[in-house]
Design a protein around this motif. Structure first.
Motif, short mmCIF file in Angstrom:
data_model
loop_
_atom_site.label_atom_id
_atom_site.label_comp_id
_atom_site.label_asym_id
_atom_site.label_seq_id
_atom_site.Cartn_x
_atom_site.Cartn_y
_atom_site.Cartn_z
N PRO A 68 -14.30 74.32 13.92
CA PRO A 68 -15.25 74.39 12.78
C PRO A 68 -14.86 75.46 11.78
O PRO A 68 -14.97 75.27 10.58
CB PRO A 68 -16.58 74.75 13.45
CG PRO A 68 -16.39 74.71 14.90
CD PRO A 68 -14.95 74.52 15.21
N ARG A 69 -14.36 76.59 12.30
CA ARG A 69 -14.00 77.68 11.40
C ARG A 69 -12.84 77.27 10.50
O ARG A 69 -12.83 77.55 9.29
CB ARG A 69 -13.61 78.88 12.26
CG ARG A 69 -13.30 80.07 11.42
CD ARG A 69 -13.24 81.30 12.27
NE ARG A 69 -12.89 82.41 11.40
CZ ARG A 69 -13.14 83.67 11.70
NH1 ARG A 69 -13.72 83.96 12.83
NH2 ARG A 69 -12.80 84.63 10.86
N LEU A 70 -11.87 76.59 11.10
CA LEU A 70 -10.72 76.12 10.34
C LEU A 70 -11.15 75.13 9.26
O LEU A 70 -10.75 75.23 8.09
CB LEU A 70 -9.74 75.47 11.31
CG LEU A 70 -8.71 74.52 10.73
CD1 LEU A 70 -7.66 75.31 9.99
CD2 LEU A 70 -8.07 73.70 11.83
N LEU A 71 -11.99 74.17 9.66
CA LEU A 71 -12.44 73.16 8.70
C LEU A 71 -13.26 73.81 7.58
O LEU A 71 -13.08 73.48 6.42
CB LEU A 71 -13.28 72.09 9.41
CG LEU A 71 -12.50 71.21 10.39
CD1 LEU A 71 -13.46 70.27 11.12
CD2 LEU A 71 -11.44 70.40 9.66
N LEU A 72 -14.12 74.75 7.97
CA LEU A 72 -14.95 75.39 6.97
C LEU A 72 -14.08 76.19 5.99
O LEU A 72 -14.31 76.16 4.78
CB LEU A 72 -15.97 76.31 7.64
CG LEU A 72 -17.06 76.82 6.70
CD1 LEU A 72 -17.93 75.67 6.22
CD2 LEU A 72 -17.93 77.88 7.36
N ALA A 73 -13.06 76.87 6.52
CA ALA A 73 -12.15 77.63 5.64
C ALA A 73 -11.51 76.69 4.62
O ALA A 73 -11.47 76.99 3.42
CB ALA A 73 -11.08 78.33 6.47
N MET A 74 -11.01 75.54 5.09
CA MET A 74 -10.35 74.61 4.18
C MET A 74 -11.33 74.09 3.14
O MET A 74 -11.02 74.04 1.95
CB MET A 74 -9.74 73.45 4.97
CG MET A 74 -8.51 73.90 5.73
SD MET A 74 -7.74 72.72 6.87
CE MET A 74 -8.44 71.20 6.51
N LEU A 75 -12.52 73.71 3.60
CA LEU A 75 -13.49 73.12 2.67
C LEU A 75 -13.98 74.14 1.65
O LEU A 75 -14.04 73.87 0.45
CB LEU A 75 -14.68 72.54 3.45
CG LEU A 75 -14.33 71.27 4.25
CD1 LEU A 75 -15.43 70.93 5.24
CD2 LEU A 75 -14.10 70.10 3.29
N VAL A 76 -14.32 75.34 2.14
CA VAL A 76 -14.81 76.37 1.22
C VAL A 76 -13.70 76.75 0.23
O VAL A 76 -13.95 76.90 -0.97
CB VAL A 76 -15.31 77.61 2.00
CG1 VAL A 76 -15.52 78.79 1.08
CG2 VAL A 76 -16.62 77.28 2.71
N GLY A 77 -12.47 76.87 0.72
CA GLY A 77 -11.36 77.17 -0.18
C GLY A 77 -11.20 76.11 -1.25
O GLY A 77 -11.04 76.41 -2.43
N ALA A 78 -11.28 74.86 -0.83
CA ALA A 78 -11.12 73.76 -1.79
C ALA A 78 -12.27 73.75 -2.79
O ALA A 78 -12.05 73.59 -4.00
CB ALA A 78 -11.06 72.43 -1.03
N ILE A 79 -13.49 73.94 -2.30
CA ILE A 79 -14.65 73.94 -3.20
C ILE A 79 -14.55 75.08 -4.21
O ILE A 79 -14.72 74.89 -5.41
CB ILE A 79 -15.96 74.06 -2.39
CG1 ILE A 79 -16.23 72.79 -1.59
CG2 ILE A 79 -17.13 74.35 -3.32
CD1 ILE A 79 -17.44 72.88 -0.68
N LEU A 80 -14.25 76.28 -3.70
CA LEU A 80 -14.19 77.43 -4.61
C LEU A 80 -13.10 77.25 -5.66
O LEU A 80 -13.28 77.55 -6.84
CB LEU A 80 -13.94 78.72 -3.82
CG LEU A 80 -15.14 79.28 -3.06
CD1 LEU A 80 -14.72 80.50 -2.25
CD2 LEU A 80 -16.26 79.65 -4.03
N ALA A 81 -11.94 76.73 -5.22
CA ALA A 81 -10.83 76.56 -6.17
C ALA A 81 -11.20 75.53 -7.24
O ALA A 81 -10.93 75.74 -8.43
CB ALA A 81 -9.57 76.13 -5.42
N GLN A 82 -11.83 74.44 -6.82
CA GLN A 82 -12.21 73.43 -7.81
C GLN A 82 -13.29 73.95 -8.75
O GLN A 82 -13.23 73.72 -9.96
CB GLN A 82 -12.70 72.17 -7.11
CG GLN A 82 -11.56 71.34 -6.53
CD GLN A 82 -11.89 69.86 -6.53
OE1 GLN A 82 -13.02 69.48 -6.30
NE2 GLN A 82 -10.89 69.04 -6.78
#
Lengths: 346, 251
Positions: A68-82
């Motif tokens: 979950p931590r890995l997935l959350l990192a990827m998703l939050v990173g993608a959301i913030l970047a967009q």
């Protein structure tokens, strides 16, 4: 003449890095585990088989903590970047970043308000909603302060960010004063930005938000390009400017609000990532947005991996790491802009 | 094609422009003249819908307000005076934005972009970064962009040029004016251009509208409109007028 990387090889390269990062994130940490076993554990969980050969607690580490931590990192990173990329387009200014202009701090006040005042049972939905509303209000405030006929004023943008951050700091401090010790510790870690404590609900929330934002943003990529020409120019090209602005402000605030609710204030991802992508692949939003999402996912995943492993078995708040990387980067950008200003005499 | 009736543009309680009746027919190149603050930009902005105004603006018989935005973008294009784009798009990418309201195949789009860049004499800038171009070069890239925007018009389109030559060198000024004449005569586009050089207006013999203090004071052939007397009245400068082989020149 400009040197640009074509988008497809860049995307392939990023996907490659992402894969390697995923495997490393699942296997590295305070408890080291074989890569094959960790991946097989996920396979097992998905298809209900027994191939990993991991012990019970190791499975829990992989499935309940690292995944979950890995997935959350990827998703939050993608959301913030967009969201960063969209805000820069919206403000027609490459320095706009949810953290710098104060939207993250605003959202944080909303989140803290919900954490401190509302019962724990409500928090799964109350924290993101409250972060979203506060983030939205902050974005609208900063936007109306900074906009002028020639785009947005950087000075006003940054000053508004400073003011909002100061106010938010005071607000959060005030709220922390009234809370108990356990929540206080939680709050302070969360404020620095941390993916610690990622759970399945957060991952689901971030996933839904990411899919929605990414699709919607992508549909607005062409009009966002026209928007960079200027508001009237975009209007003359048939873009419904006022509607689009409002829509993107709400969506960006939603993205930042959810990111902040899940992981606290993780700064500079929204600034650094779109900038790197623009430098290497050009400013066209049709490519910038998906590549930013990928790069953001990679960046935050690797930062979180570093945050977990550098001082293992303890860990650093990942927001500290991104700020450590991002702040000097921001200064360099400011210096570049200053050069442009002195050239144009403004 | 464009009929303007009882147009009134106001800002902060001050009247910027009042026009009782003005018609621009298809295929005409019209010069909009007048001193600073006479209402030239207000007229362009009123037509392009950027400022609120009272009165009627009928474009092909239908009020411009009621045109569908996409449809309207294919028929009314505006060349801005200056550009605030600071992101590193290439010149070609800026011209390609003109394709946005159109529905063209990729290949057809690329052809249209190329042709427009040749017309506006900026094809050699195609791969350059837009923010690094000079003011005149930027404006020619925008000119190519607005030309692209109008290629799919089903009815006579309207091209509004806000000071299209003020940032250009002498050669480019004449290239652009010749292009505008050609667009009007060959493609039947109605061109309304804010110009300052009266000799260029005389040279290309387009219809001129003279605005002063928010009102239309003259409308007609340049030879008839641009008399030394009127120029003195409007601009406060009395030129000498010379006649050479059927042409006039003002000094």
């Amino acid at each position: 003449m400009m040197n640009r990387l074509p988008a497809t090889p860049a995307a392939v390269l990023l996907c490659g890095v992402l894969m390697v990062g995923v495997v490393l994130s699942l296997t590295e940490g305070a408890v080291s585990m074989p890569a094959s076993g960790s991946l097989a554990a996920i396979w097992d969980a998905l298809f209900n088989s027994e191939r990993s050969g991991l012990l019970g607690h190791e499975k829990i580490i992989v499935l309940e903590l690292r995944l979950p931590r890995l997935l959350l990192a990827m998703l939050v990173g993608a959301i913030l970047a967009q969201c960063g990329a969209v805000m820069q387009g919206l403000f027609r200014n490459p320095l706009a970043d949810p953290g710098i202009i104060g939207v993250s701090s605003g959202a944080a006040v909303g989140a803290v308000l919900a954490i401190v005042l509302l019962p724990v049972a409500w928090q799964v939905w109350a924290v993101p909603s409250s972060a979203f509303v506060a983030g939205l209000l902050t974005t609208l405030l900063v936007y109306s302060l900074a906009r002028s006929s020639a785009g947005t004023s950087v000075v006003m943008l940054l000053l508004a960010g400073v003011a909002v951050a100061a106010f938010a700091g005071a607000g959060i401090g005030f709220l922390s004063y009234f809370t108990d010790d356990t929540r206080l510790r939680e709050l302070s870690v969360w404020q620095m930005g941390s993916l610690n404590g990622a759970n399945h609900q957060q991952v689901l929330l971030a996933l839904v938000a990411f899919v929605m934002l990414a699709t919607w943003f992508q549909r607005r990529a062409g009009p966002l390009n026209a928007f960079l020409l200027g508001e009237s120019e975009a209007r003359h090209l048939g873009v419904p400017v006022e509607r689009m602005k409002l829509e993107l402000i709400v969506l960006a605030a939603l993205g930042v609000g959810i990111a902040v609710a899940c992981s606290g204030i993780i700064g500079f991802v929204g600034l650094v990532v779109p900038h790197l992508v623009r430098l290497s692949c050009g400013p066209d939003h049709r490519r910038l947005l998906p590549l930013s999402a990928l790069t953001g996912a990679v960046l935050l995943m690797l930062s979180d991996l570093a945050a977990r492993t550098l001082v293992s078995p303890a860990e650093l708040p990942v927001g500290l790491l991104t700020a450590l990387l991002g702040a000097p980067f921001f200064l360099i950008l400011l210096l570049q802009q200053r050069k442009q200003w002195s050239l144009s005499g403004a | 094609m464009l009929e303007i009736r009882d147009l009134l543009v106001e800002a902060g309680g001050r009247r910027l422009l009042q026009l009782d009746n003005l018609t621009l027919p298809a295929g005409q190149f019209v010069a909009l003249l007048g001193p600073n603050g006479a209402g030239k930009s207000s007229l362009l902005k009123a037509i392009s819908g950027e400022v609120g105004c009272r009165g009627e603006l009928l474009f092909h018989g239908q009020s411009l307000r009621h045109w569908n935005p996409q449809e309207r973008a294919r028929h009314v294009a505006v060349l801005p005076q200056a550009s605030s784009l600071t992101f590193p798009f290439s010149a070609r990418e800026v011209v390609e934005m003109g394709l946005m309201p159109l529905s063209l195949s990729r290949q057809a789009g690329a052809d249209v972009v190329r042709a427009a860049m040749i017309d506006a004499d900026c094809l050699h800038l195609a791969a350059r970064s837009f923010p690094g171009l000079s003011g005149g070069e930027k404006q020619r890239v925008h000119l190519a962009r607005v030309l692209v925007q109008l290629v799919q018009a089903e009815k006579t389109p309207l091209l509004l040029l806000d000071e299209p030559v003020s940032a250009q060198d002498l050669g480019q000024q004449h290239n652009i004016l010749r292009l505008a004449v050609r667009l009007a005569q060959q493609r039947g586009i109605t061109v309304l251009a804010v110009l300052h050089d009266l000799n260029q207006v005389l040279r290309y013999g387009m219809r001129c509208l003279v605005l002063a203090e928010g009102e239309l004071v003259a409308d007609g052939e340049p030879e008839a409109v641009l008399t030394p007397h009127r120029i003195e009245e409007v601009w406060g400068y009395r030129p000498e007028r010379y006649t050479t082989e059927e042409r006039f020149a003002l000094l």
